[in-house]
Design an enzyme around this catalytic site. Sequence first.
Site, PDB file in Angstrom:
ATOM      1  N   PRO A  10      65.736 -42.808  20.257  1.00  0.00           N
ATOM      2  CG  PRO A  10      65.001 -43.949  18.384  1.00  0.00           C
ATOM      3  CD  PRO A  10      64.513 -43.106  19.510  1.00  0.00           C
ATOM      4  CG  ASN A  11      70.447 -44.490  17.180  1.00  0.00           C
ATOM      5  OD1 ASN A  11      71.123 -45.419  17.607  1.00  0.00           O
ATOM      6  ND2 ASN A  11      69.541 -44.643  16.229  1.00  0.00           N
ATOM      7  NE  ARG A  18      80.170 -43.967  16.932  1.00  0.00           N
ATOM      8  CZ  ARG A  18      79.481 -44.920  17.520  1.00  0.00           C
ATOM      9  NH1 ARG A  18      78.297 -45.213  17.098  1.00  0.00           N
ATOM     10  NH2 ARG A  18      79.983 -45.584  18.535  1.00  0.00           N
ATOM     11  CE1 TYR A  23      70.830 -35.140  14.436  1.00  0.00           C
ATOM     12  CE2 TYR A  23      72.442 -36.891  14.083  1.00  0.00           C
ATOM     13  CZ  TYR A  23      71.203 -36.344  13.853  1.00  0.00           C
ATOM     14  OH  TYR A  23      70.310 -36.977  13.032  1.00  0.00           O
ATOM     15  CG  ASN A  74      65.030 -35.289  19.748  1.00  0.00           C
ATOM     16  OD1 ASN A  74      64.489 -35.823  18.772  1.00  0.00           O
ATOM     17  ND2 ASN A  74      66.249 -34.768  19.672  1.00  0.00           N
ATOM     18  CB  ALA A  77      64.744 -42.659  13.928  1.00  0.00           C
ATOM     19  CG  HIS A  80      61.208 -38.910  10.790  1.00  0.00           C
ATOM     20  ND1 HIS A  80      60.880 -37.563  10.771  1.00  0.00           N
ATOM     21  CD2 HIS A  80      62.476 -38.977  11.293  1.00  0.00           C
ATOM     22  CE1 HIS A  80      61.919 -36.866  11.230  1.00  0.00           C
ATOM     23  NE2 HIS A  80      62.898 -37.697  11.558  1.00  0.00           N
ATOM     24  CG  ASP A  87      47.873 -44.191  18.344  1.00  0.00           C
ATOM     25  OD1 ASP A  87      47.528 -43.158  17.734  1.00  0.00           O
ATOM     26  OD2 ASP A  87      47.786 -45.331  17.853  1.00  0.00           O
ATOM     27  CD  GLU A  98      58.080 -33.267  16.470  1.00  0.00           C
ATOM     28  OE1 GLU A  98      56.830 -33.192  16.347  1.00  0.00           O
ATOM     29  OE2 GLU A  98      58.838 -33.528  15.526  1.00  0.00           O
ATOM     30  CG  HIS A 100      63.366 -32.675  15.874  1.00  0.00           C
ATOM     31  ND1 HIS A 100      63.498 -34.033  15.963  1.00  0.00           N
ATOM     32  CD2 HIS A 100      62.049 -32.422  15.712  1.00  0.00           C
ATOM     33  CE1 HIS A 100      62.302 -34.588  15.846  1.00  0.00           C
ATOM     34  NE2 HIS A 100      61.403 -33.635  15.700  1.00  0.00           N
ATOM     35  CG  LEU A 101      69.686 -32.322  19.244  1.00  0.00           C
ATOM     36  CD1 LEU A 101      70.418 -33.645  19.260  1.00  0.00           C
ATOM     37  CD2 LEU A 101      70.272 -31.358  20.258  1.00  0.00           C
ATOM     38  NE  ARG A 107      69.540 -34.081   9.079  1.00  0.00           N
ATOM     39  CZ  ARG A 107      69.715 -35.020  10.020  1.00  0.00           C
ATOM     40  NH1 ARG A 107      69.150 -34.869  11.203  1.00  0.00           N
ATOM     41  NH2 ARG A 107      70.451 -36.080   9.763  1.00  0.00           N
TER      42      ARG A 107
HETATM   43  O1  CA2 Z   1      67.671 -33.533  14.989  1.00  0.00           O
HETATM   44  C1  CA2 Z   1      67.189 -34.304  15.826  1.00  0.00           C
HETATM   45  O2  CA2 Z   1      67.132 -34.066  17.020  1.00  0.00           O
HETATM   46  C2  CA2 Z   1      66.665 -35.677  15.350  1.00  0.00           C
HETATM   47  O3  CA2 Z   1      65.546 -36.010  16.155  1.00  0.00           O
HETATM   48  C3  CA2 Z   1      67.801 -36.661  15.572  1.00  0.00           C
HETATM   49  C4  CA2 Z   1      67.466 -38.060  15.056  1.00  0.00           C
HETATM   50  C5  CA2 Z   1      66.949 -38.010  13.622  1.00  0.00           C
HETATM   51  O4  CA2 Z   1      66.524 -39.316  13.229  1.00  0.00           O
HETATM   52  C6  CA2 Z   1      65.806 -37.036  13.440  1.00  0.00           C
HETATM   53  O5  CA2 Z   1      65.444 -37.003  12.094  1.00  0.00           O
HETATM   54  C7  CA2 Z   1      66.214 -35.648  13.899  1.00  0.00           C
HETATM   55  C8  CA2 Z   1      68.712 -38.949  15.100  1.00  0.00           C
HETATM   56  C9  CA2 Z   1      69.369 -39.061  16.423  1.00  0.00           C
HETATM   57  C10 CA2 Z   1      70.634 -39.841  16.263  1.00  0.00           C
HETATM   58  O6  CA2 Z   1      71.647 -39.224  16.992  1.00  0.00           O
HETATM   59  C11 CA2 Z   1      72.927 -39.593  16.749  1.00  0.00           C
HETATM   60  C12 CA2 Z   1      73.883 -38.917  17.463  1.00  0.00           C
HETATM   61  C13 CA2 Z   1      75.205 -39.210  17.253  1.00  0.00           C
HETATM   62  C14 CA2 Z   1      75.574 -40.189  16.352  1.00  0.00           C
HETATM   63  C15 CA2 Z   1      74.606 -40.866  15.638  1.00  0.00           C
HETATM   64  C16 CA2 Z   1      73.276 -40.565  15.843  1.00  0.00           C
END
Ligand code: CA2
Length: 164
Positions: A10-11, A18, A23, A74, A77, A80, A87, A98, A100-101, A107
């Site tokens: 998600p996101n 943003r 990121y 990836n 959210a 966590h 599962d 897995e 992550h960026l 963090r």
């Molecule tokens: O660092 C990562 O790749 C994360 O998986 C990114 C997730 C975060 O919840 C994890 O803890 C770490 C969040 C992705 C949201 O991406 C956005 C990108 C631009 C603007 C807002 C959110």
Amino acid sequence: MIRILVLHGPNLNLLGSREQSIYGSTSLDEINMAIGQLARREGIHIEARQSNHEGELVMWIQEAKDNFDGLVINPAAYTHTSVALRDAIVAVGLPTVEVHLSNIHRREPFRRRSFIAPIALGQISGFGMTSYQLGIQALMEFLSRARTTDMAKTSNVDTGVRES
Ligand code: CA2
């Protein structure tokens, strides 16, 4: 041919627009293009998908069982929070990396816990887009080794050679 499914949670569709300080400025399309280039260079099949819905990600993981050899995810959210994703990955038994960026360990404390890491081959975190490329390379190496071992077992059977 090795087939890898890459899932973005998600996101991540907002990447580049943003929160660039966390990121970076690379968009999801640019990440997927780099992944496509890597696939062509390595001669493997990679499909990349993004969803903001946990259930859709679960469905894609379930369907991947018959169509892919491994998964790079990836979970964003859901990393966590999601027992459902964990599962699903356990249920299909696909080797999973897995990624992550950002470095989730430097963090907020709640990001340090991953429901996925304990059932994954490994976790790569903190290298931006490179995390995906490293994840794919690690999975490719794992799958090639697994194939070589399987072939060795098969050739033992074919030639009648038995381990003592
Ligand atoms: O660092 C990562 O790749 C994360 O998986 C990114 C997730 C975060 O919840 C994890 O803890 C770490 C969040 C992705 C949201 O991406 C956005 C990108 C631009 C603007 C807002 C959110």
